[in-house]
Scaffold this motif. Sequence first.
Motif, PDB file in Angstrom:
ATOM      1  N   TRP A   1      25.459   3.319   6.722  1.00  0.00           N
ATOM      2  CA  TRP A   1      25.613   2.086   5.920  1.00  0.00           C
ATOM      3  C   TRP A   1      26.964   1.222   6.833  1.00  0.00           C
TER       4      TRP A   1
ATOM      5  N   LEU B   1      34.766  11.106   2.635  1.00  0.00           N
ATOM      6  CA  LEU B   1      33.846  12.199   2.211  1.00  0.00           C
ATOM      7  C   LEU B   1      32.609  12.215   2.989  1.00  0.00           C
TER       8      LEU B   1
ATOM      9  N   VAL C   1      29.030  14.630   4.163  1.00  0.00           N
ATOM     10  CA  VAL C   1      28.383  15.748   4.169  1.00  0.00           C
ATOM     11  C   VAL C   1      27.102  15.498   5.397  1.00  0.00           C
TER      12      VAL C   1
ATOM     13  N   ASN D   1      22.402  17.728  -0.739  1.00  0.00           N
ATOM     14  CA  ASN D   1      21.784  17.987  -2.158  1.00  0.00           C
ATOM     15  C   ASN D   1      21.752  19.659  -2.208  1.00  0.00           C
TER      16      ASN D   1
ATOM     17  N   GLY E   1      24.829  20.748  -3.321  1.00  0.00           N
ATOM     18  CA  GLY E   1      26.255  20.761  -3.889  1.00  0.00           C
ATOM     19  C   GLY E   1      27.273  20.862  -3.108  1.00  0.00           C
TER      20      GLY E   1
ATOM     21  N   ARG F   1      30.219  17.902  -4.137  1.00  0.00           N
ATOM     22  CA  ARG F   1      30.557  18.816  -5.615  1.00  0.00           C
ATOM     23  C   ARG F   1      31.585  19.561  -5.101  1.00  0.00           C
TER      24      ARG F   1
ATOM     25  N   ARG G   1      27.714  10.906 -11.579  1.00  0.00           N
ATOM     26  CA  ARG G   1      27.317  11.988 -12.085  1.00  0.00           C
ATOM     27  C   ARG G   1      28.232  13.165 -11.891  1.00  0.00           C
TER      28      ARG G   1
HETATM   29  C1  COA Z   1      27.382  11.032  -0.642  1.00  0.00           C
HETATM   30  C2  COA Z   1      27.176  12.397  -0.075  1.00  0.00           C
HETATM   31  C3  COA Z   1      28.735  12.875   0.396  1.00  0.00           C
HETATM   32  C4  COA Z   1      26.901  13.303  -1.045  1.00  0.00           C
HETATM   33  O1  COA Z   1      26.889  14.756  -0.530  1.00  0.00           O
HETATM   34  P1  COA Z   1      25.941  15.912  -1.034  1.00  0.00           P
HETATM   35  O2  COA Z   1      26.483  17.220  -0.558  1.00  0.00           O
HETATM   36  O3  COA Z   1      24.542  15.711  -0.789  1.00  0.00           O
HETATM   37  O4  COA Z   1      26.209  15.828  -2.648  1.00  0.00           O
HETATM   38  P2  COA Z   1      26.035  17.261  -3.841  1.00  0.00           P
HETATM   39  O5  COA Z   1      24.797  17.773  -3.357  1.00  0.00           O
HETATM   40  O6  COA Z   1      27.053  17.775  -3.967  1.00  0.00           O
HETATM   41  O7  COA Z   1      25.593  16.298  -5.054  1.00  0.00           O
HETATM   42  C5  COA Z   1      26.489  16.231  -6.298  1.00  0.00           C
HETATM   43  C6  COA Z   1      25.740  15.683  -7.480  1.00  0.00           C
HETATM   44  O8  COA Z   1      25.154  14.281  -7.163  1.00  0.00           O
HETATM   45  C7  COA Z   1      24.039  13.900  -7.097  1.00  0.00           C
HETATM   46  N1  COA Z   1      23.796  12.981  -5.681  1.00  0.00           N
HETATM   47  C8  COA Z   1      23.855  13.144  -4.617  1.00  0.00           C
HETATM   48  N2  COA Z   1      23.602  12.180  -3.911  1.00  0.00           N
HETATM   49  C9  COA Z   1      23.523  11.233  -4.641  1.00  0.00           C
HETATM   50  C10 COA Z   1      22.892   9.996  -4.576  1.00  0.00           C
HETATM   51  N3  COA Z   1      23.003   9.295  -3.433  1.00  0.00           N
HETATM   52  N4  COA Z   1      22.679   9.265  -5.857  1.00  0.00           N
HETATM   53  C11 COA Z   1      22.902   9.850  -7.038  1.00  0.00           C
HETATM   54  N5  COA Z   1      22.990  10.994  -7.234  1.00  0.00           N
HETATM   55  C12 COA Z   1      23.436  11.779  -6.162  1.00  0.00           C
HETATM   56  C13 COA Z   1      23.254  15.633  -6.737  1.00  0.00           C
HETATM   57  O9  COA Z   1      22.065  15.410  -7.353  1.00  0.00           O
HETATM   58  C14 COA Z   1      24.187  16.247  -7.535  1.00  0.00           C
HETATM   59  O10 COA Z   1      23.934  16.088  -9.057  1.00  0.00           O
HETATM   60  P3  COA Z   1      23.762  17.671  -9.842  1.00  0.00           P
HETATM   61  O11 COA Z   1      24.746  18.458  -9.413  1.00  0.00           O
HETATM   62  O12 COA Z   1      24.093  17.278 -11.116  1.00  0.00           O
HETATM   63  O13 COA Z   1      22.474  18.060  -9.760  1.00  0.00           O
HETATM   64  C15 COA Z   1      26.167  12.322   1.078  1.00  0.00           C
HETATM   65  O14 COA Z   1      25.243  11.774   0.935  1.00  0.00           O
HETATM   66  C16 COA Z   1      27.067  11.552   2.488  1.00  0.00           C
HETATM   67  O15 COA Z   1      27.621  12.197   3.219  1.00  0.00           O
HETATM   68  N6  COA Z   1      26.433  10.459   2.572  1.00  0.00           N
HETATM   69  C17 COA Z   1      26.992   9.670   3.763  1.00  0.00           C
HETATM   70  C18 COA Z   1      28.520   9.194   3.976  1.00  0.00           C
HETATM   71  C19 COA Z   1      28.942   8.743   2.480  1.00  0.00           C
HETATM   72  O16 COA Z   1      28.498   7.472   1.984  1.00  0.00           O
HETATM   73  N7  COA Z   1      29.952   8.965   1.749  1.00  0.00           N
HETATM   74  C20 COA Z   1      30.500   8.568   0.782  1.00  0.00           C
HETATM   75  C21 COA Z   1      31.481   7.260   1.203  1.00  0.00           C
HETATM   76  S1  COA Z   1      32.593   6.849  -0.248  1.00  0.00           S
END
Ligand code: COA
Length: 306
Positions: free
Chosen positions: A186, A240, A242, A248, A250, A253, A287
Amino acid sequence: MSAELVLPVGYTGRAATLDDVDAIHRLMAAGEQALNGRVEVAPDGVRADLLRPGLVLAADTRLVQDVAGNVAAWAWQNQGRRSQIDVHPAFRGQGIGGALLDWAEARAAERGSQQAAQTVDDKDLAATALLRSRGYEVLATNWLLEMPVATEPLLPELPADIHVRPFQPGDEKAAYRLIQDAFDEWQPRRQPYDEWARLMIERESFVAEVSPVAFVGDELVGAALCLDVPGSDEGYVEQLAVRRDQRNKGLARALLAVASTEFYRRGSRNLTLWTHSGTGALAMYERLGMTVRRSTTVYRKPLSAS
Ligand SMILES: CC(C)(COP(=O)(O)OP(=O)(O)OC[C@H]1O[C@@H](n2cnc3c(N)ncnc32)[C@H](O)[C@@H]1OP(=O)(O)O)[C@@H](O)C(=O)NCCC(=O)NCCS
Protein backbone atom coordinates in the motif's frame (compact mmCIF):
# COMPACT_ATOMS: atom_id res chain seq x y z
CA MET A 1 16.44 30.20 -5.45
CA SER A 2 14.67 29.39 -2.21
CA ALA A 3 10.89 29.40 -1.64
CA GLU A 4 9.84 32.63 0.02
CA LEU A 5 8.11 32.85 3.41
CA VAL A 6 6.03 36.02 3.78
CA LEU A 7 4.91 36.33 7.40
CA PRO A 8 2.48 38.69 9.15
CA VAL A 9 4.12 41.77 10.71
CA GLY A 10 5.90 41.00 13.99
CA TYR A 11 7.14 37.53 13.03
CA THR A 12 10.38 36.29 11.52
CA GLY A 13 11.21 32.97 9.93
CA ARG A 14 14.43 31.03 9.66
CA ALA A 15 15.49 27.44 8.93
CA ALA A 16 15.30 25.01 11.86
CA THR A 17 18.40 23.28 13.23
CA LEU A 18 18.81 20.20 15.39
CA ASP A 19 19.14 22.57 18.38
CA ASP A 20 15.46 23.44 17.86
CA VAL A 21 14.20 19.88 18.44
CA ASP A 22 13.02 20.53 22.02
CA ALA A 23 11.34 23.83 21.08
CA ILE A 24 9.55 22.16 18.14
CA HIS A 25 8.48 19.30 20.38
CA ARG A 26 7.05 21.76 22.94
CA LEU A 27 5.17 23.54 20.15
CA MET A 28 3.69 20.30 18.80
CA ALA A 29 2.90 19.07 22.31
CA ALA A 30 1.01 22.31 23.05
CA GLY A 31 -1.09 21.76 19.92
CA GLU A 32 -1.89 18.16 20.84
CA GLN A 33 -2.70 19.14 24.43
CA ALA A 34 -5.09 21.86 23.24
CA LEU A 35 -6.86 19.57 20.75
CA ASN A 36 -6.82 16.21 22.47
CA GLY A 37 -6.00 16.87 26.12
CA ARG A 38 -2.86 14.72 25.96
CA VAL A 39 0.56 14.66 24.33
CA GLU A 40 1.54 11.84 21.99
CA VAL A 41 4.37 13.30 19.94
CA ALA A 42 7.83 12.08 21.02
CA PRO A 43 10.94 14.31 20.99
CA ASP A 44 12.97 11.59 19.30
CA GLY A 45 10.32 11.44 16.54
CA VAL A 46 10.89 15.15 15.77
CA ARG A 47 14.63 14.54 15.76
CA ALA A 48 14.29 11.49 13.50
CA ASP A 49 12.22 13.54 11.04
CA LEU A 50 14.83 16.29 10.94
CA LEU A 51 17.56 13.69 10.37
CA ARG A 52 15.80 12.02 7.43
CA PRO A 53 18.32 11.33 4.69
CA GLY A 54 17.64 13.74 1.83
CA LEU A 55 16.10 16.46 4.00
CA VAL A 56 18.00 19.74 3.71
CA LEU A 57 17.24 21.66 6.91
CA ALA A 58 18.22 25.04 5.43
CA ALA A 59 15.76 24.71 2.54
CA ASP A 60 13.11 22.28 3.83
CA THR A 61 12.27 23.71 7.28
CA ARG A 62 11.05 27.02 8.65
CA LEU A 63 10.72 28.10 12.27
CA VAL A 64 8.62 31.19 13.04
CA GLN A 65 9.33 33.39 16.08
CA ASP A 66 7.78 36.53 17.50
CA VAL A 67 9.84 39.60 18.47
CA ALA A 68 10.49 38.13 21.93
CA GLY A 69 11.90 34.95 20.35
CA ASN A 70 8.93 32.74 21.25
CA VAL A 71 8.46 29.88 18.80
CA ALA A 72 5.06 30.50 17.20
CA ALA A 73 5.07 27.87 14.46
CA TRP A 74 7.15 25.63 12.28
CA ALA A 75 6.86 23.78 9.01
CA TRP A 76 8.84 21.18 7.12
CA GLN A 77 8.60 19.94 3.60
CA ASN A 78 9.61 16.33 3.11
CA GLN A 79 11.43 16.16 -0.19
CA GLY A 80 8.51 17.31 -2.32
CA ARG A 81 6.15 14.66 -0.94
CA ARG A 82 4.43 15.89 2.18
CA SER A 83 4.55 18.92 4.47
CA GLN A 84 3.73 19.44 8.08
CA ILE A 85 2.75 22.73 9.66
CA ASP A 86 2.18 23.34 13.37
CA VAL A 87 1.09 26.70 14.75
CA HIS A 88 1.17 27.09 18.55
CA PRO A 89 -2.40 27.51 19.92
CA ALA A 90 -1.49 30.94 21.34
CA PHE A 91 -0.49 32.18 17.87
CA ARG A 92 -3.40 30.94 15.78
CA GLY A 93 -5.76 33.11 13.73
CA GLN A 94 -3.06 35.54 12.58
CA GLY A 95 -2.27 34.15 9.14
CA ILE A 96 0.93 32.31 10.13
CA GLY A 97 -0.43 28.90 9.03
CA GLY A 98 -1.51 30.27 5.64
CA ALA A 99 1.92 31.86 5.14
CA LEU A 100 3.65 28.57 5.96
CA LEU A 101 1.27 26.72 3.63
CA ASP A 102 2.26 29.06 0.77
CA TRP A 103 5.92 28.43 1.61
CA ALA A 104 5.44 24.64 1.77
CA GLU A 105 3.68 24.57 -1.60
CA ALA A 106 6.38 26.74 -3.15
CA ARG A 107 9.08 24.49 -1.68
CA ALA A 108 7.34 21.34 -2.96
CA ALA A 109 7.08 22.89 -6.43
CA GLU A 110 10.74 23.89 -6.24
CA ARG A 111 11.58 20.23 -5.55
CA GLY A 112 9.73 19.33 -8.73
CA SER A 113 6.62 17.92 -7.04
CA GLN A 114 3.29 17.93 -8.90
CA GLN A 115 1.27 17.95 -5.69
CA ALA A 116 1.17 19.23 -2.13
CA ALA A 117 0.05 17.06 0.80
CA GLN A 118 -0.63 17.76 4.48
CA THR A 119 -1.90 15.71 7.40
CA VAL A 120 -4.29 17.43 9.82
CA ASP A 121 -5.92 16.30 13.06
CA ASP A 122 -9.65 15.88 12.40
CA LYS A 123 -10.41 18.01 15.46
CA ASP A 124 -8.42 20.90 14.00
CA LEU A 125 -11.32 22.58 12.23
CA ALA A 126 -9.43 25.78 11.40
CA ALA A 127 -6.59 23.93 9.64
CA THR A 128 -9.10 21.72 7.83
CA ALA A 129 -11.03 24.79 6.64
CA LEU A 130 -7.80 26.45 5.49
CA LEU A 131 -6.79 23.42 3.40
CA ARG A 132 -10.24 23.07 1.88
CA SER A 133 -10.32 26.78 1.01
CA ARG A 134 -7.02 26.26 -0.83
CA GLY A 135 -8.40 23.42 -2.95
CA TYR A 136 -7.10 20.42 -0.98
CA GLU A 137 -9.04 17.14 -1.13
CA VAL A 138 -9.09 14.09 1.10
CA LEU A 139 -6.50 11.46 0.20
CA ALA A 140 -6.45 9.12 3.21
CA THR A 141 -7.22 8.72 6.90
CA ASN A 142 -4.97 7.72 9.80
CA TRP A 143 -6.38 6.30 13.01
CA LEU A 144 -4.72 6.16 16.42
CA LEU A 145 -5.96 2.95 18.00
CA GLU A 146 -5.79 1.92 21.62
CA MET A 147 -6.38 -1.20 23.63
CA PRO A 148 -6.48 -1.31 27.42
CA VAL A 149 -4.19 -3.95 28.91
CA ALA A 150 -5.79 -4.32 32.35
CA THR A 151 -4.36 -7.74 33.14
CA GLU A 152 -1.33 -9.63 31.89
CA PRO A 153 -2.35 -10.85 28.41
CA LEU A 154 -2.69 -14.55 27.65
CA LEU A 155 -0.37 -15.62 24.86
CA PRO A 156 -2.24 -17.36 22.03
CA GLU A 157 -0.92 -20.66 20.70
CA LEU A 158 0.92 -20.56 17.39
CA PRO A 159 1.55 -23.26 14.80
CA ALA A 160 4.44 -25.50 15.98
CA ASP A 161 6.84 -24.36 13.23
CA ILE A 162 6.68 -20.70 14.30
CA HIS A 163 8.72 -19.30 17.17
CA VAL A 164 8.76 -15.80 18.57
CA ARG A 165 11.58 -14.01 20.39
CA PRO A 166 12.57 -10.37 21.02
CA PHE A 167 14.33 -8.42 18.26
CA GLN A 168 18.12 -8.82 18.45
CA PRO A 169 21.14 -7.20 16.81
CA GLY A 170 21.51 -8.92 13.45
CA ASP A 171 17.74 -8.83 12.72
CA GLU A 172 17.89 -5.35 11.18
CA LYS A 173 18.15 -6.20 7.48
CA ALA A 174 15.62 -9.06 7.59
CA ALA A 175 13.13 -6.92 9.54
CA TYR A 176 13.64 -4.08 7.06
CA ARG A 177 12.93 -6.37 4.07
CA LEU A 178 9.89 -7.95 5.71
CA ILE A 179 8.37 -4.58 6.60
CA GLN A 180 9.07 -2.88 3.29
CA ASP A 181 7.77 -5.90 1.32
CA ALA A 182 4.56 -5.91 3.40
CA PHE A 183 4.14 -2.13 3.27
CA ASP A 184 4.77 -2.14 -0.50
CA GLU A 185 1.23 -3.54 -0.74
CA TRP A 186 0.00 0.00 0.00
CA GLN A 187 2.86 2.47 0.51
CA PRO A 188 3.57 4.84 -2.39
CA ARG A 189 7.34 4.62 -1.92
CA ARG A 190 9.69 1.96 -0.54
CA GLN A 191 11.96 3.50 2.08
CA PRO A 192 15.71 3.03 1.60
CA TYR A 193 17.31 1.11 4.49
CA ASP A 194 19.02 4.18 6.01
CA GLU A 195 15.77 6.17 6.15
CA TRP A 196 13.85 3.25 7.67
CA ALA A 197 16.58 2.60 10.25
CA ARG A 198 16.72 6.24 11.31
CA LEU A 199 12.95 6.46 11.75
CA MET A 200 12.63 3.06 13.45
CA ILE A 201 15.42 1.07 15.07
CA GLU A 202 17.90 3.94 15.56
CA ARG A 203 15.40 5.97 17.57
CA GLU A 204 16.23 6.25 21.26
CA SER A 205 12.72 5.09 22.12
CA PHE A 206 12.98 1.87 20.08
CA VAL A 207 13.17 -1.00 22.57
CA ALA A 208 14.28 -4.38 21.24
CA GLU A 209 13.03 -6.24 24.35
CA VAL A 210 9.40 -5.19 23.68
CA SER A 211 9.66 -5.77 19.93
CA PRO A 212 8.87 -9.42 19.14
CA VAL A 213 9.90 -11.02 15.86
CA ALA A 214 8.60 -14.34 14.52
CA PHE A 215 10.56 -17.01 12.67
CA VAL A 216 9.87 -20.07 10.58
CA GLY A 217 13.19 -21.89 10.80
CA ASP A 218 15.74 -19.09 10.39
CA GLU A 219 13.48 -16.90 8.22
CA LEU A 220 12.03 -13.79 9.84
CA VAL A 221 8.32 -13.80 8.92
CA GLY A 222 6.72 -11.37 11.36
CA ALA A 223 7.62 -8.31 13.43
CA ALA A 224 6.02 -5.89 15.85
CA LEU A 225 8.57 -3.11 16.34
CA CYS A 226 7.74 -0.98 19.37
CA LEU A 227 8.67 2.29 21.03
CA ASP A 228 8.75 3.06 24.73
CA VAL A 229 8.25 6.82 24.54
CA PRO A 230 9.75 8.77 27.46
CA GLY A 231 7.05 10.39 29.58
CA SER A 232 4.32 8.14 28.18
CA ASP A 233 2.67 5.40 30.22
CA GLU A 234 1.52 3.60 27.07
CA GLY A 235 3.11 0.95 24.89
CA TYR A 236 3.36 1.96 21.25
CA VAL A 237 3.65 -0.31 18.19
CA GLU A 238 5.41 1.62 15.43
CA GLN A 239 5.41 -1.10 12.74
CA LEU A 240 3.65 -4.46 12.41
CA ALA A 241 3.99 -6.86 9.49
CA VAL A 242 3.55 -10.53 8.71
CA ARG A 243 4.95 -12.13 5.56
CA ARG A 244 2.18 -12.83 3.06
CA ASP A 245 2.53 -16.64 3.12
CA GLN A 246 2.23 -16.71 6.93
CA ARG A 247 -0.92 -14.59 7.29
CA ASN A 248 -4.22 -15.65 8.85
CA LYS A 249 -2.46 -18.01 11.25
CA GLY A 250 -2.81 -15.69 14.23
CA LEU A 251 0.72 -14.29 13.98
CA ALA A 252 -0.19 -10.59 14.22
CA ARG A 253 -2.46 -11.38 17.16
CA ALA A 254 0.40 -13.27 18.87
CA LEU A 255 3.01 -10.56 18.20
CA LEU A 256 0.72 -7.89 19.65
CA ALA A 257 0.02 -10.09 22.69
CA VAL A 258 3.75 -10.62 23.31
CA ALA A 259 4.42 -6.88 22.97
CA SER A 260 1.48 -6.12 25.31
CA THR A 261 2.83 -8.57 27.87
CA GLU A 262 6.25 -6.93 27.87
CA PHE A 263 4.72 -3.46 28.12
CA TYR A 264 2.40 -4.65 30.91
CA ARG A 265 5.44 -5.89 32.87
CA ARG A 266 6.99 -2.44 32.39
CA GLY A 267 3.89 -0.78 33.87
CA SER A 268 1.93 0.21 30.73
CA ARG A 269 -1.81 -0.40 30.84
CA ASN A 270 -2.59 0.66 27.28
CA LEU A 271 -1.28 -0.38 23.87
CA THR A 272 -1.50 2.12 21.01
CA LEU A 273 -0.63 2.27 17.31
CA TRP A 274 -1.39 4.29 14.20
CA THR A 275 -2.85 2.72 11.10
CA HIS A 276 -3.58 4.17 7.68
CA SER A 277 -6.70 3.70 5.52
CA GLY A 278 -4.50 2.37 2.70
CA THR A 279 -3.43 -0.65 4.79
CA GLY A 280 -6.90 -2.15 5.16
CA ALA A 281 -5.79 -3.27 8.64
CA LEU A 282 -8.32 -1.25 10.68
CA ALA A 283 -10.82 -4.13 10.65
CA MET A 284 -8.16 -6.49 11.99
CA TYR A 285 -7.23 -4.17 14.84
CA GLU A 286 -10.90 -3.73 15.75
CA ARG A 287 -11.27 -7.51 15.73
CA LEU A 288 -8.40 -7.67 18.20
CA GLY A 289 -10.28 -5.31 20.53
CA MET A 290 -8.66 -2.00 19.62
CA THR A 291 -10.75 1.17 19.35
CA VAL A 292 -10.15 4.51 17.63
CA ARG A 293 -8.91 7.25 19.94
CA ARG A 294 -8.37 9.92 17.32
CA SER A 295 -7.90 10.38 13.62
CA THR A 296 -6.10 12.57 11.12
CA THR A 297 -6.79 13.19 7.45
CA VAL A 298 -4.23 13.44 4.67
CA TYR A 299 -5.17 16.22 2.24
CA ARG A 300 -3.71 16.70 -1.19
CA LYS A 301 -3.95 19.10 -4.10
CA PRO A 302 -2.30 19.18 -7.50
CA LEU A 303 0.15 22.05 -7.60
CA SER A 304 -0.64 22.88 -11.20
CA ALA A 305 -4.17 23.89 -10.05
CA SER A 306 -2.90 26.55 -7.63
C1 COA B 1 -2.18 -6.73 8.91
C2 COA B 1 -1.32 -8.00 9.11
C3 COA B 1 -0.16 -7.65 10.04
C4 COA B 1 -2.18 -9.14 9.71
O1 COA B 1 -1.33 -10.25 10.04
P1 COA B 1 -1.92 -11.75 10.26
O2 COA B 1 -0.87 -12.54 10.93
O3 COA B 1 -2.46 -12.27 9.00
O4 COA B 1 -3.13 -11.49 11.29
P2 COA B 1 -3.78 -12.59 12.26
O5 COA B 1 -3.77 -13.92 11.55
O6 COA B 1 -3.11 -12.56 13.59
O7 COA B 1 -5.26 -12.06 12.38
C5 COA B 1 -5.80 -11.57 13.60
C6 COA B 1 -7.31 -11.45 13.45
O8 COA B 1 -7.61 -10.40 12.52
C7 COA B 1 -8.34 -10.94 11.40
N1 COA B 1 -7.79 -10.29 10.20
C8 COA B 1 -6.54 -10.43 9.68
N2 COA B 1 -6.39 -9.61 8.61
C9 COA B 1 -7.56 -8.96 8.47
C10 COA B 1 -8.05 -7.96 7.58
N3 COA B 1 -7.27 -7.48 6.59
N4 COA B 1 -9.31 -7.50 7.75
C11 COA B 1 -10.10 -7.97 8.75
N5 COA B 1 -9.70 -8.90 9.64
C12 COA B 1 -8.45 -9.39 9.50
C13 COA B 1 -8.06 -12.43 11.41
O9 COA B 1 -9.14 -13.15 10.84
C14 COA B 1 -7.94 -12.69 12.88
O10 COA B 1 -9.22 -12.75 13.51
P3 COA B 1 -9.63 -14.02 14.42
O11 COA B 1 -8.42 -14.31 15.28
O12 COA B 1 -10.78 -13.53 15.19
O13 COA B 1 -9.90 -15.10 13.42
C15 COA B 1 -0.77 -8.50 7.73
O14 COA B 1 -1.88 -8.61 6.85
C16 COA B 1 0.25 -7.58 7.10
O15 COA B 1 1.46 -7.71 7.36
N6 COA B 1 -0.19 -6.65 6.22
C17 COA B 1 0.71 -5.75 5.50
C18 COA B 1 1.40 -4.77 6.43
C19 COA B 1 0.40 -3.90 7.15
O16 COA B 1 -0.49 -3.35 6.54
N7 COA B 1 0.60 -3.78 8.47
C20 COA B 1 -0.26 -2.97 9.30
C21 COA B 1 0.20 -1.57 9.20
S1 COA B 1 -0.58 -0.52 10.40
